[in-house]
Write a protein that holds these residues in place. Structure first.
Motif, PDB file in Angstrom:
ATOM      1  N   ALA A 205       0.843  -1.193   0.000  1.00  0.00           N
ATOM      2  CA  ALA A 205       0.000   0.000   0.000  1.00  0.00           C
ATOM      3  C   ALA A 205       0.881   1.248   0.000  1.00  0.00           C
ATOM      4  CB  ALA A 205      -0.914  -0.005   1.218  1.00  0.00           C
ATOM      5  N   PRO A 206       0.472   2.297  -0.695  1.00  0.00           N
ATOM      6  CA  PRO A 206       1.298   3.511  -0.756  1.00  0.00           C
ATOM      7  C   PRO A 206       1.323   4.259   0.569  1.00  0.00           C
ATOM      8  CG  PRO A 206      -0.804   3.872  -1.847  1.00  0.00           C
ATOM      9  CD  PRO A 206      -0.757   2.427  -1.487  1.00  0.00           C
ATOM     10  N   VAL A 207       2.314   5.145   0.692  1.00  0.00           N
ATOM     11  CA  VAL A 207       2.472   5.950   1.897  1.00  0.00           C
ATOM     12  C   VAL A 207       2.513   7.420   1.494  1.00  0.00           C
ATOM     13  CG1 VAL A 207       3.995   6.534   3.817  1.00  0.00           C
ATOM     14  CG2 VAL A 207       3.718   4.140   3.117  1.00  0.00           C
ATOM     15  N   GLY A 208       1.743   8.255   2.212  1.00  0.00           N
ATOM     16  CA  GLY A 208       1.786   9.692   1.977  1.00  0.00           C
ATOM     17  C   GLY A 208       1.031  10.114   0.734  1.00  0.00           C
ATOM     18  N   THR A 209       1.121  11.420   0.452  1.00  0.00           N
ATOM     19  CA  THR A 209       0.411  11.996  -0.690  1.00  0.00           C
ATOM     20  C   THR A 209       1.325  12.810  -1.599  1.00  0.00           C
ATOM     21  OG1 THR A 209      -0.206  13.952   0.608  1.00  0.00           O
ATOM     22  CG2 THR A 209      -1.773  12.110   0.567  1.00  0.00           C
ATOM     23  N   GLU A 210       2.632  12.731  -1.380  1.00  0.00           N
ATOM     24  CA  GLU A 210       3.591  13.500  -2.178  1.00  0.00           C
ATOM     25  C   GLU A 210       4.787  12.625  -2.526  1.00  0.00           C
ATOM     26  OE1 GLU A 210       3.187  16.592  -3.265  1.00  0.00           O
ATOM     27  OE2 GLU A 210       1.321  16.971  -2.172  1.00  0.00           O
ATOM     28  N   PRO A 211       5.496  12.966  -3.622  1.00  0.00           N
ATOM     29  CA  PRO A 211       6.758  12.270  -3.915  1.00  0.00           C
ATOM     30  C   PRO A 211       7.717  12.407  -2.738  1.00  0.00           C
ATOM     31  CG  PRO A 211       6.100  13.646  -5.772  1.00  0.00           C
ATOM     32  CD  PRO A 211       5.184  13.988  -4.638  1.00  0.00           C
ATOM     33  N   ARG A 212       8.544  11.371  -2.528  1.00  0.00           N
ATOM     34  CA  ARG A 212       9.462  11.373  -1.387  1.00  0.00           C
ATOM     35  C   ARG A 212      10.891  11.166  -1.843  1.00  0.00           C
ATOM     36  NH1 ARG A 212       7.489   6.868   2.535  1.00  0.00           N
ATOM     37  NH2 ARG A 212       6.938   5.796   0.586  1.00  0.00           N
ATOM     38  N   SER A 213      11.809  11.720  -1.099  1.00  0.00           N
ATOM     39  CA  SER A 213      13.243  11.587  -1.412  1.00  0.00           C
ATOM     40  C   SER A 213      13.783  10.307  -0.796  1.00  0.00           C
ATOM     41  CB  SER A 213      14.013  12.808  -0.892  1.00  0.00           C
ATOM     42  OG  SER A 213      13.568  13.979  -1.522  1.00  0.00           O
ATOM     43  N   ILE A 214      13.259   9.198  -1.295  1.00  0.00           N
ATOM     44  CA  ILE A 214      13.711   7.890  -0.829  1.00  0.00           C
ATOM     45  C   ILE A 214      13.970   7.026  -2.050  1.00  0.00           C
ATOM     46  CG2 ILE A 214      12.445   8.037   1.358  1.00  0.00           C
ATOM     47  CD1 ILE A 214      10.306   6.254   0.121  1.00  0.00           C
ATOM     48  N   ALA A 215      14.445   5.826  -1.796  1.00  0.00           N
ATOM     49  CA  ALA A 215      14.819   4.947  -2.902  1.00  0.00           C
ATOM     50  C   ALA A 215      13.592   4.568  -3.731  1.00  0.00           C
ATOM     51  CB  ALA A 215      15.493   3.691  -2.360  1.00  0.00           C
ATOM     52  N   SER A 216      13.831   4.436  -5.049  1.00  0.00           N
ATOM     53  CA  SER A 216      12.800   3.916  -5.938  1.00  0.00           C
ATOM     54  C   SER A 216      12.561   2.440  -5.592  1.00  0.00           C
ATOM     55  CB  SER A 216      13.292   4.061  -7.376  1.00  0.00           C
ATOM     56  OG  SER A 216      12.334   3.629  -8.286  1.00  0.00           O
ATOM     57  N   PRO A 217      11.362   1.933  -5.696  1.00  0.00           N
ATOM     58  CA  PRO A 217      10.178   2.510  -6.345  1.00  0.00           C
ATOM     59  C   PRO A 217       9.282   3.343  -5.437  1.00  0.00           C
ATOM     60  CG  PRO A 217       9.688   0.262  -5.715  1.00  0.00           C
ATOM     61  CD  PRO A 217      11.127   0.513  -5.310  1.00  0.00           C
ATOM     62  N   PHE A 218       9.642   3.467  -4.161  1.00  0.00           N
ATOM     63  CA  PHE A 218       8.697   4.070  -3.213  1.00  0.00           C
ATOM     64  C   PHE A 218       8.683   5.594  -3.271  1.00  0.00           C
ATOM     65  CE2 PHE A 218      10.065  -0.061  -1.494  1.00  0.00           C
ATOM     66  CZ  PHE A 218       8.854  -0.722  -1.647  1.00  0.00           C
ATOM     67  N   ASN A 219       9.644   6.185  -3.992  1.00  0.00           N
ATOM     68  CA  ASN A 219       9.651   7.639  -4.120  1.00  0.00           C
ATOM     69  C   ASN A 219       8.396   8.155  -4.831  1.00  0.00           C
ATOM     70  OD1 ASN A 219      10.594   6.348  -6.465  1.00  0.00           O
ATOM     71  ND2 ASN A 219      11.800   8.113  -7.104  1.00  0.00           N
ATOM     72  N   LEU A 220       7.862   7.369  -5.753  1.00  0.00           N
ATOM     73  CA  LEU A 220       6.651   7.774  -6.482  1.00  0.00           C
ATOM     74  C   LEU A 220       5.428   6.935  -6.115  1.00  0.00           C
ATOM     75  CD1 LEU A 220       8.000   8.478 -10.096  1.00  0.00           C
ATOM     76  CD2 LEU A 220       7.561  10.103  -8.249  1.00  0.00           C
ATOM     77  N   HIS A 221       5.566   6.145  -5.075  1.00  0.00           N
ATOM     78  CA  HIS A 221       4.455   5.279  -4.679  1.00  0.00           C
ATOM     79  C   HIS A 221       3.700   5.951  -3.531  1.00  0.00           C
ATOM     80  CE1 HIS A 221       2.147   1.665  -4.689  1.00  0.00           C
ATOM     81  NE2 HIS A 221       2.549   1.250  -3.506  1.00  0.00           N
ATOM     82  N   PHE A 222       2.963   7.012  -3.901  1.00  0.00           N
ATOM     83  CA  PHE A 222       2.196   7.769  -2.918  1.00  0.00           C
ATOM     84  C   PHE A 222       0.738   7.828  -3.376  1.00  0.00           C
ATOM     85  CE2 PHE A 222       3.989  10.650  -6.047  1.00  0.00           C
ATOM     86  CZ  PHE A 222       2.896  11.399  -6.453  1.00  0.00           C
TER      87      PHE A 222
END
Length: 359
Positions: A205-222
């Motif tokens: 499940a995604p986390v947050g509502t904005e792009p994050r400065s973390i490793a892909s793929p979770f940087n765009l998984h919001f």
């Protein structure tokens, strides 16, 4: 040997990726790219280098801008002028953007060009005009409507592709490219179309509502921040369902405009199926009211990462811009797997020409 390519109306560079990345076959070197979307050009530069111009290609040609030498010119003049979604297609200026594309083909000395556009281009007057201009420049042409899922994209997306080449003694290319995958409804020895589960089934499940400065793929998984009513609507749509199921199950929270409209598309407010490819990913995939963009199980629309995977972008592809700008880049892209299949045809054609010249 690497062949030099120019990508016009390049967007994020999905087509360039399919031509240049060794994971998709490779064999091509990007020497110049043009797009008038600043965020898209920054994405292109982040992945392919700084040889990209943020400009209007028609103005560039009129003002005498320099065009580098290239073997191939690829690109997709903006498709909205042809699209059935555009109710005022006649007279749309974007229909004419194939003209500066062909000017670049001429000025670059390219031996091959590839135009990609919506399926409706095939039956349009512009298709004939493009082939006539190509003939005047000494090109032979062939065209067809290609299904991206046939070439490994986990998405059903039909596109017209026009391939032009200066023969130089070469035989006609194998076109359309030979499929690498087949619909499960057809008898075939090929692997079945890739599915939504193949592409995104491993994501939590995604986390947050904005792009994050973390490793892909979770940087765009919001995700988004939906209202309680929106969540209730999501929950009312069963697996594979759509707005008609919402109306049947929960008419009290169904928008009145949908209740009044008894017919129409069955993809609106629909859930994707795990066992099928995605529907065509468009620029507003994060809005379920725009199409079949609800997650197969979770009560939410798909995320930017999921959309990028359904387009066929590897997780290490870098997207630059706001979340709306990135969504536009994803929805307007050419699936790299489809571009790769076209690139194979172009590579074989150029190699044959090269061998005849060397003989």
């Amino acid at each position: 040997m690497s062949f030099r390519i120019i990508d016009l109306f390049a967007g994020a560079g999905g087509m360039t990726l399919g031509f240049t990345d060794p994971r998709f076959g490779g064999g091509f070197e990007s020497v110049w790219s043009v797009d008038n979307d600043l965020a898209a050009t920054k994405t292109f530069a982040a992945n392919f280098g700084g040889h990209v111009s943020c400009t209007d290609i028609d103005a560039w040609i009129r003002d005498g801008g320099s065009v580098p030498v290239a073997d191939v010119v690829i690109g997709g003049p903006p498709c909205q002028g042809f699209s059935l979604l555009n109710k005022r297609r006649d007279g749309d200026a974007r229909r004419a953007l194939w003209q500066p594309f062909m000017d670049v083909v001429e000025q670059s000395g390219a031996r091959v060009f590839v135009i990609e556009n919506v399926a409706e281009l095939r039956g349009s007057p512009e298709h004939e005009l493009i082939t006539m201009r190509a003939r005047d420049l000494g090109f032979e042409t062939v065209s067809g409507v290609l299904q991206a899922a046939d070439y490994g994209a986990p998405q059903t997306r039909k596109r017209t592709v026009i391939l032009g080449w200066r023969s130089a003694g070469a035989s006609s290319p194998v076109f359309p490219p030979l499929p690498t995958h087949a619909s499960p409804d057809r008898r075939s020895n090929l692997p079945a179309w890739r599915t939504v589960r193949d592409a995104i089934g491993d994501l939590p499940a995604p986390v947050g509502t904005e792009p994050r400065s973390i490793a892909s793929p979770f940087n765009l998984h919001f995700g988004r921040n939906p209202t309680a009513k929106s969540v209730a609507r999501y929950k009312a749509v069963p697996a594979g369902g759509n707005r008609f199921d919402l109306q049947r199950v929960a008419p009290e929270i169904t928008p009145q405009c949908w209740i009044r409209k008894k017919s129409g598309g069955t993809d609106l407010f629909g859930r994707l199926w795990w066992h099928r490819p995605s529907v065509t990913i468009r620029t507003e995939f994060f809005k379920p009211e725009k199409g079949r963009y609800l997650h197969p199980e979770q009560h939410r629309p798909i995320t930017h990462r999921e959309a990028a995977r359904l387009m066929g972008f590897p997780d290490d592809f870098v997207f630059v811009g706001s979340k709306t700008e990135i969504a536009k880049q994803i929805g307007n892209a050419v699936p790299p797997a489809l571009a790769s299949a076209i690139a194979q045809v172009v590579r074989d054609l150029l190699n044959e020409v090269q061998s005849k010249v060397a003989a």
